[in-house]
Design a protein around this motif. Structure first.
Motif, PDB file in Angstrom:
ATOM      1  N   ALA A 102      48.917  -9.897 -83.060  1.00  0.00           N
ATOM      2  CA  ALA A 102      47.870 -10.291 -84.003  1.00  0.00           C
ATOM      3  C   ALA A 102      47.632 -11.788 -83.863  1.00  0.00           C
ATOM      4  O   ALA A 102      48.501 -12.526 -83.404  1.00  0.00           O
ATOM      5  CB  ALA A 102      48.309  -9.970 -85.432  1.00  0.00           C
ATOM      6  N   HIS A 103      46.401 -12.246 -84.256  1.00  0.00           N
ATOM      7  CA  HIS A 103      46.143 -13.687 -84.339  1.00  0.00           C
ATOM      8  C   HIS A 103      45.855 -14.029 -85.803  1.00  0.00           C
ATOM      9  O   HIS A 103      44.889 -13.519 -86.376  1.00  0.00           O
ATOM     10  CB  HIS A 103      44.951 -14.142 -83.493  1.00  0.00           C
ATOM     11  CG  HIS A 103      44.610 -15.579 -83.803  1.00  0.00           C
ATOM     12  ND1 HIS A 103      45.402 -16.637 -83.374  1.00  0.00           N
ATOM     13  CD2 HIS A 103      43.628 -16.134 -84.560  1.00  0.00           C
ATOM     14  CE1 HIS A 103      44.896 -17.770 -83.842  1.00  0.00           C
ATOM     15  NE2 HIS A 103      43.825 -17.498 -84.559  1.00  0.00           N
ATOM     16  N   VAL A 104      46.707 -14.862 -86.375  1.00  0.00           N
ATOM     17  CA  VAL A 104      46.498 -15.330 -87.751  1.00  0.00           C
ATOM     18  C   VAL A 104      46.332 -16.842 -87.694  1.00  0.00           C
ATOM     19  O   VAL A 104      47.239 -17.557 -87.260  1.00  0.00           O
ATOM     20  CB  VAL A 104      47.681 -14.961 -88.662  1.00  0.00           C
ATOM     21  CG1 VAL A 104      47.468 -15.543 -90.063  1.00  0.00           C
ATOM     22  CG2 VAL A 104      47.849 -13.446 -88.740  1.00  0.00           C
ATOM     23  N   SER A 105      45.132 -17.322 -88.115  1.00  0.00           N
ATOM     24  CA  SER A 105      44.862 -18.753 -88.055  1.00  0.00           C
ATOM     25  C   SER A 105      45.873 -19.539 -88.887  1.00  0.00           C
ATOM     26  O   SER A 105      46.276 -19.103 -89.965  1.00  0.00           O
ATOM     27  CB  SER A 105      43.459 -19.044 -88.606  1.00  0.00           C
ATOM     28  OG  SER A 105      43.324 -20.429 -88.890  1.00  0.00           O
ATOM     29  N   ARG A 106      46.219 -20.729 -88.415  1.00  0.00           N
ATOM     30  CA  ARG A 106      47.143 -21.558 -89.225  1.00  0.00           C
ATOM     31  C   ARG A 106      46.424 -22.050 -90.468  1.00  0.00           C
ATOM     32  O   ARG A 106      47.037 -22.587 -91.381  1.00  0.00           O
ATOM     33  CB  ARG A 106      47.713 -22.702 -88.382  1.00  0.00           C
ATOM     34  CG  ARG A 106      46.750 -23.808 -88.010  1.00  0.00           C
ATOM     35  CD  ARG A 106      47.451 -24.842 -87.111  1.00  0.00           C
ATOM     36  NE  ARG A 106      46.600 -25.999 -86.858  1.00  0.00           N
ATOM     37  CZ  ARG A 106      46.526 -27.041 -87.679  1.00  0.00           C
ATOM     38  NH1 ARG A 106      47.236 -27.060 -88.796  1.00  0.00           N
ATOM     39  NH2 ARG A 106      45.708 -28.066 -87.404  1.00  0.00           N
ATOM     40  N   HIS A 107      45.124 -21.855 -90.495  1.00  0.00           N
ATOM     41  CA  HIS A 107      44.318 -22.233 -91.663  1.00  0.00           C
ATOM     42  C   HIS A 107      44.053 -21.028 -92.568  1.00  0.00           C
ATOM     43  O   HIS A 107      43.117 -21.044 -93.373  1.00  0.00           O
ATOM     44  CB  HIS A 107      42.989 -22.830 -91.198  1.00  0.00           C
ATOM     45  CG  HIS A 107      43.147 -23.963 -90.249  1.00  0.00           C
ATOM     46  ND1 HIS A 107      43.632 -25.199 -90.624  1.00  0.00           N
ATOM     47  CD2 HIS A 107      42.939 -24.027 -88.905  1.00  0.00           C
ATOM     48  CE1 HIS A 107      43.675 -25.990 -89.569  1.00  0.00           C
ATOM     49  NE2 HIS A 107      43.258 -25.303 -88.510  1.00  0.00           N
TER      50      HIS A 107
END
Ligand code: COA
Length: 196
Positions: A102-107
């Motif tokens: 998965a890609h979870v933004s650091r924002h």
């Protein structure tokens, strides 16, 4: 170094998918599965033993700190919400579980007890509530808010600046247009386009 042990609450189909994510993430050792009552199945779930039933949770809390709610949800999130409140009262730690694919933004912000499954994208500025299911391949675009105890199903798309309430169900491959607000306790059908 030994990993923290985690118990899984609910041994059905959704639990199978959660097990795959936890194994891929590799941060926790699955101690076993909890079924609601003895009437349920007793056979292991994907090789993981049934280590107790809901009535055993307070005893199990003495040995195990971590738990994940793996009861599925097609419809209202109230059953998962009740379980969440119960586990919190027992001071279980409900970690955020995120698939390595998965890609979870650091924002982005993800609430406790939420699982982010394989190939999910959570973009910048998004805020996801507690005890949610972000199911396989769903897309949560920038600046979208998702409430607590909500299930965003497989391949559903929530476009930018959207707002999904608590205890909602967003069906598989449903598409919500940018800026659309959905109130609490809504059932959004699979494959449907929501533009208002
Ligand atoms: C398959 C589906 C599209 C069939 O819908 P249908 O042809 O309208 O027939 P149903 O009998 O299921 O639904 C009848 C009504 O009850 C609603 N409904 C169905 N299940 C519901 C539930 N669990 N809670 C609340 N409402 C529900 C439907 O939205 C529909 O409402 P509408 O009449 O306002 O359109 C619908 O049930 C659905 O989207 N299910 C979820 C499938 C999915 O996403 N699964 C992924 C699991 S990970």
């Amino acid at each position: 170094m030994s990993k923290d042990k985690i118990i899984l609450i609910g041994g059905g189909g959704h639990c199978h998918s959660c097990i795959d994510v936890i194994e891929a993430q590799g941060d926790y050792e699955i101690a076993g599965v909890i079924e609601r009552t003895k009437k349920q199945k007793v056979d292991p779930t994907l090789g993981y033993p049934i280590v107790g039933y809901d009535e055993d949770l307070s005893n199990l809390r003495k040995q195990i700190d971590y738990a994940l709610i793996t009861v599925g949800q097609v419809g209202s999130g109230s059953k998962r919400q009740k379980l969440f409140d119960r586990l919190k009262k027992m001071n279980f730690v409900l970690p955020v579980i995120i698939s390595p694919s998965a890609h979870v933004s650091r924002h982005a912000v993800i609430g406790e007890g939420t699982i982010v499954m394989h190939q999910v994208i959570v973009n910048a500025g998004a805020s996801i509530g507690k005890n949610c299911i972000l199911n396989t391949k769903c897309l949560i675009e920038h600046d979208t808010m998702v409430g607590h105890h909500t299930h965003i199903s497989t391949a559903a798309v929530i476009n930018g600046g959207g707002e999904i309430g608590s205890c909602c169900f967003v069906g598989s491959n449903a598409t919500i247009i940018q800026g659309v607000r959905i109130s609490d306790n809504q059932f959004l059908k699979a494959g449907r386009l929501y533009s208002e």
